[in-house]
Motif scaffolding. Structure first.
Motif, PDB file in Angstrom:
ATOM      1  N   PHE A  48      -4.463   0.142 -10.829  1.00  0.00           N
ATOM      2  CA  PHE A  48      -3.453   0.991 -11.465  1.00  0.00           C
ATOM      3  C   PHE A  48      -3.889   2.456 -11.436  1.00  0.00           C
ATOM      4  N   GLU A  49      -2.905   3.345 -11.549  1.00  0.00           N
ATOM      5  CA  GLU A  49      -3.191   4.778 -11.576  1.00  0.00           C
ATOM      6  C   GLU A  49      -4.119   5.111 -12.741  1.00  0.00           C
ATOM      7  N   ASP A  50      -5.117   5.938 -12.481  1.00  0.00           N
ATOM      8  CA  ASP A  50      -6.124   6.321 -13.482  1.00  0.00           C
ATOM      9  C   ASP A  50      -6.873   5.120 -14.048  1.00  0.00           C
ATOM     10  N   ARG A  51      -6.773   3.972 -13.358  1.00  0.00           N
ATOM     11  CA  ARG A  51      -7.415   2.732 -13.805  1.00  0.00           C
ATOM     12  C   ARG A  51      -6.966   2.331 -15.206  1.00  0.00           C
ATOM     13  N   ALA A  52      -5.735   2.692 -15.512  1.00  0.00           N
ATOM     14  CA  ALA A  52      -5.133   2.340 -16.801  1.00  0.00           C
ATOM     15  C   ALA A  52      -4.142   1.219 -16.568  1.00  0.00           C
ATOM     16  N   ILE A  53      -4.498   0.029 -16.988  1.00  0.00           N
ATOM     17  CA  ILE A  53      -3.626  -1.116 -16.733  1.00  0.00           C
ATOM     18  C   ILE A  53      -2.307  -0.913 -17.469  1.00  0.00           C
ATOM     19  N   GLY A 277      -5.492  -4.372 -25.715  1.00  0.00           N
ATOM     20  CA  GLY A 277      -5.051  -3.000 -25.533  1.00  0.00           C
ATOM     21  C   GLY A 277      -6.143  -1.991 -25.819  1.00  0.00           C
ATOM     22  N   ILE A 278      -6.945  -2.265 -26.836  1.00  0.00           N
ATOM     23  CA  ILE A 278      -8.043  -1.346 -27.173  1.00  0.00           C
ATOM     24  C   ILE A 278      -9.098  -1.354 -26.075  1.00  0.00           C
ATOM     25  N   LEU A 279      -9.447  -2.528 -25.582  1.00  0.00           N
ATOM     26  CA  LEU A 279     -10.411  -2.615 -24.490  1.00  0.00           C
ATOM     27  C   LEU A 279      -9.860  -1.955 -23.226  1.00  0.00           C
ATOM     28  N   ALA A 280      -8.549  -2.073 -22.996  1.00  0.00           N
ATOM     29  CA  ALA A 280      -7.942  -1.385 -21.854  1.00  0.00           C
ATOM     30  C   ALA A 280      -8.058   0.128 -22.019  1.00  0.00           C
ATOM     31  N   GLY A 281      -7.924   0.609 -23.260  1.00  0.00           N
ATOM     32  CA  GLY A 281      -8.103   2.036 -23.522  1.00  0.00           C
ATOM     33  C   GLY A 281      -9.535   2.480 -23.290  1.00  0.00           C
ATOM     34  N   ILE A 282     -10.498   1.661 -23.707  1.00  0.00           N
ATOM     35  CA  ILE A 282     -11.905   1.981 -23.458  1.00  0.00           C
ATOM     36  C   ILE A 282     -12.175   2.011 -21.955  1.00  0.00           C
ATOM     37  N   ASN A 283     -11.643   1.027 -21.255  1.00  0.00           N
ATOM     38  CA  ASN A 283     -11.798   0.949 -19.800  1.00  0.00           C
ATOM     39  C   ASN A 283     -11.273   2.223 -19.134  1.00  0.00           C
ATOM     40  N   TRP A 284     -10.085   2.673 -19.548  1.00  0.00           N
ATOM     41  CA  TRP A 284      -9.470   3.904 -19.028  1.00  0.00           C
ATOM     42  C   TRP A 284     -10.324   5.125 -19.327  1.00  0.00           C
ATOM     43  N   ALA A 285     -10.825   5.228 -20.553  1.00  0.00           N
ATOM     44  CA  ALA A 285     -11.626   6.386 -20.945  1.00  0.00           C
ATOM     45  C   ALA A 285     -12.924   6.462 -20.136  1.00  0.00           C
ATOM     46  N   ILE A 286     -13.591   5.329 -19.969  1.00  0.00           N
ATOM     47  CA  ILE A 286     -14.834   5.311 -19.201  1.00  0.00           C
ATOM     48  C   ILE A 286     -14.563   5.642 -17.735  1.00  0.00           C
ATOM     49  N   ALA A 287     -13.514   5.049 -17.179  1.00  0.00           N
ATOM     50  CA  ALA A 287     -13.181   5.288 -15.769  1.00  0.00           C
ATOM     51  C   ALA A 287     -12.856   6.748 -15.499  1.00  0.00           C
TER      52      ALA A 287
END
Length: 456
Positions: A48-53, A277-287
């Protein structure tokens, strides 16, 4: 007006499961899950764009792989759960599995709005002098609500503190800079967080707020059917404290006034979300290279209850990637009556920094949770969390509320100052913050290493 449901006393789950894989053998873990459950198709965050699912993927029954974290979010039936548990034990598989929880924005310490509207029948019965059966939490909320209402009625403006009201041992009137920024010595720091990316995972942000008109802001929603625009207020307030500055007529209220803002909406406008959703947000922030992640959210933890093994792995991986996760300890205590509750999930993980709240007199806030549970669950630092003035969605623009939710972004902003000044990241940044803290004559159970202090 903020709209956050009271956090349930016992954990709520969604019916889905989290599976964290070992760093050194992700592929083996994926294969083991496939063999035990038959699940072989995943929506990968990296696609996904910006690795944000996408939020709709998170809301679906599809299996999800958060590539930066090595965590799966799976919809499994009970036969699949039993099969995976059996395989994990018998084959010593490199994974951890646990139910996905429902997570809430931690309710502010203002029960007049949060508690009273929820139980109108009880209010009518109390007014009529009738005997009713209500919880201790409700009665506490009712009592505090009346005290709060009296305080509001005695103030010229319920959203602001009086201009002539000075804090003990604070040199600058709070009409110019908030008491929290003075107590943490932000007012004397020459650093602004410039060049540092700070993610605040919450209810989103008022993307049209005039105080942020010229700032670098990236936003993403992980809530299906809702944009990153904050329809709650909690997220905007937290972002204001961590990353804001000041308006034309307001006091200075923000710590890292030049950091780059990453506003992740992981909680709905109603103030609720899920671990996925929170883990997806962490994933996005780290990426996306965020050095700090601030999370004023959680779920209650019972005395003696352990921490999440999945979040602990995520916390460790984040630190190794150079990202420090900072989370609110929770507002479930009633210290006036000697009731102290343990640090909430996920702040109770050893590799996630847990923040308690204090007031202007440097006393622990009556609602702030404490480090009661062994092996994790400690308070790491404490910060201002009572009567905190910050940004609010328009047209109100500003508001004053209380909670460990308000203490957490103070520390997140201060972490950005340290990151700018020293170049420290991850575990090194954690150490810098702890070593710089002002020691307090209070139990470490309640304040950890002490009051967070800005880099000078």
């Amino acid at each position: 007006m903020i709209n956050i449901p009271p956090t349930p006393a016992t954990p709520q789950t969604t019916g889905r499961y989290l599976v964290a894989l070992e760093d050194d053998d992700i592929s083996a873990g994926v294969q083991a899950v496939e063999n035990a459950t038959g699940v072989s198709e995943f929506a990968h965050s990296g696609d996904f764009e910006d690795r944000a699912i996408a939020a709709e993927e998170l809301a679906s029954e599809n299996s999800i792989m958060l590539d930066e974290l090595g965590v799966m979010v799976l919809s499994l039936d009970q036969d699949q759960v039993r099969s995976l548990n059996t395989a994990t034990v018998s084959e010593h598989l490199p994974l951890s599995m646990e139910p996905e929880r429902v997570i809430y924005a931690l309710p502010e310490s203002d029960p007049f709005r949060r508690m009273l509207p929820a139980e109108p029948a009880a209010i009518r019965s109390l007014a009529a002098g009738k005997s009713i059966n209500v919880s201790l939490d409700y009665l506490k909320g009712y009592r505090d609500a009346i005290e709060l209402l009296i305080g509001h009625l005695s103030s010229e403006d319920a959203g602001f503190r009086r201009a002539d009201e000075e804090c003990p041992d604070i040199n600058t009137p709070i009409e110019k800079i908030t008491w929290g920024l003075q107590r943490t010595r932000v007012d004397t720091s020459t650093y602004t967080g410039a060049g540092i990316r700070v993610a605040v995972l919450d209810t989103g942000m008022d993307l049209e707020h005039p105080d942020f008109a010229n700032r670098s802001v990236q936003s993403k929603s992980f809530i299906d059917g809702e944009t990153a625009q904050d329809g709650n207020g909690h997220g905007t307030h937290c972002i204001g404290t961590a990353c804001g500055g000041q308006g034309e007529t307001s006091p200075r209220y923000g710590v890292a006034s030049e950091c780059e803002i990453y506003a992740g909406k992981v909680l709905s406008d109603a103030g609720a979300g899920s671990d996925g959703g929170i883990l997806a947000g962490i994933n996005w922030a780290i990426a996306n290279g965020c050095s700090i992640i601030s999370m004023s959210l959680g779920a209650r933890v019972q005395p003696g209850q352990g921490f999440s093994r999945v979040y602990e792995r995520v916390g460790k991986r984040s630190l190794r990637r150079g990202t420090l996760i900072i989370a609110a300890a929770g507002n479930d205590s009633w210290r006036d009556n000697d009731i102290i509750q343990p640090v909430s999930h996920p702040a109770n993980c050893p590799s996630i920094m847990a923040i308690g709240a204090l007031n202007e007199a440097l006393q622990v806030a009556q609602f702030s949770n404490g480090g009661l549970n062994a092996r994790g669950g400690q308070i790491d630092l404490i910060a201002p969390g009572v009567d905190i003035f910050s940004a609010w969605p328009m047209p109100e623009r500003y508001y004053t509320i209380s909670g460990t939710s308000m203490a957490t972004p103070h520390v997140a902003g201060i972490a950005a100052l340290f990151a700018q000044a020293t170049g420290a990241k991850g575990s090194e940044l954690w150490t810098e913050l702890v070593q710089a803290a002002q020691r307090l004559p209070l139990p470490s159970r309640d304040v950890g290493s002490g009051l967070a202090q800005a880099f000078q």
